[in-house]
Design a protein around this motif. Sequence first.
Motif, PDB file in Angstrom:
ATOM      1  N   GLN A   1       0.694  -1.260   0.104  1.00  0.00           N
ATOM      2  CA  GLN A   1       0.022   0.096   0.047  1.00  0.00           C
ATOM      3  C   GLN A   1       0.851   1.348   0.018  1.00  0.00           C
ATOM      4  OE1 GLN A   1      -2.464  -0.316   3.347  1.00  0.00           O
ATOM      5  NE2 GLN A   1      -4.052  -1.813   2.359  1.00  0.00           N
TER       6      GLN A   1
ATOM      7  N   VAL B   1      -6.861   4.621   2.478  1.00  0.00           N
ATOM      8  CA  VAL B   1      -6.221   3.476   1.511  1.00  0.00           C
ATOM      9  C   VAL B   1      -6.412   2.218   2.175  1.00  0.00           C
ATOM     10  CG1 VAL B   1      -3.803   2.801   0.763  1.00  0.00           C
ATOM     11  CG2 VAL B   1      -4.374   5.133   1.230  1.00  0.00           C
TER      12      VAL B   1
ATOM     13  N   GLY C   1      -6.959   4.262  -3.161  1.00  0.00           N
ATOM     14  CA  GLY C   1      -6.790   5.346  -1.992  1.00  0.00           C
ATOM     15  C   GLY C   1      -8.130   6.247  -2.405  1.00  0.00           C
TER      16      GLY C   1
END
Length: 136
Positions: free
Chosen positions: A77, A113, A124
Amino acid sequence: MGAQAELQKLLYDTLRATTAIMALVGGVYDRVPTDPYKDKAAYISFGPSDVVDDSADCSVSGTHSFQLDVWSKAVGQVEAKNIVDLIYRTLHEADLALTANALAEIRVDFRRVFTDSDGLTTHGVVSVTASIEEPE
């Protein structure tokens, strides 16, 4: 140009002019093309938008909200978080101006996110709110 359309153009132009953002994304899109990533691992798209009327007797104004979506196919991420944070630093309380309407304030109110439902893409979400006064 209507306030909502002018604000979207301002957001688009501002994001596209930000070198740090464009170094990470394949583009910023209202309508996502077949290959949005191009040679990058992420892109930004416009999500839902809405307007809440805030007019008074002597002025026409509204609170405009836009959702900007970040899509990343990079592992983990981190890339999406970096892009979301760059969008925040670019737009939050920025000194931006509209041409046909008056931008009183622009804020990034929400950032999130998470892993998308495909289990691979990181998504996101950035919520941008602007107070705009329109000419009568």
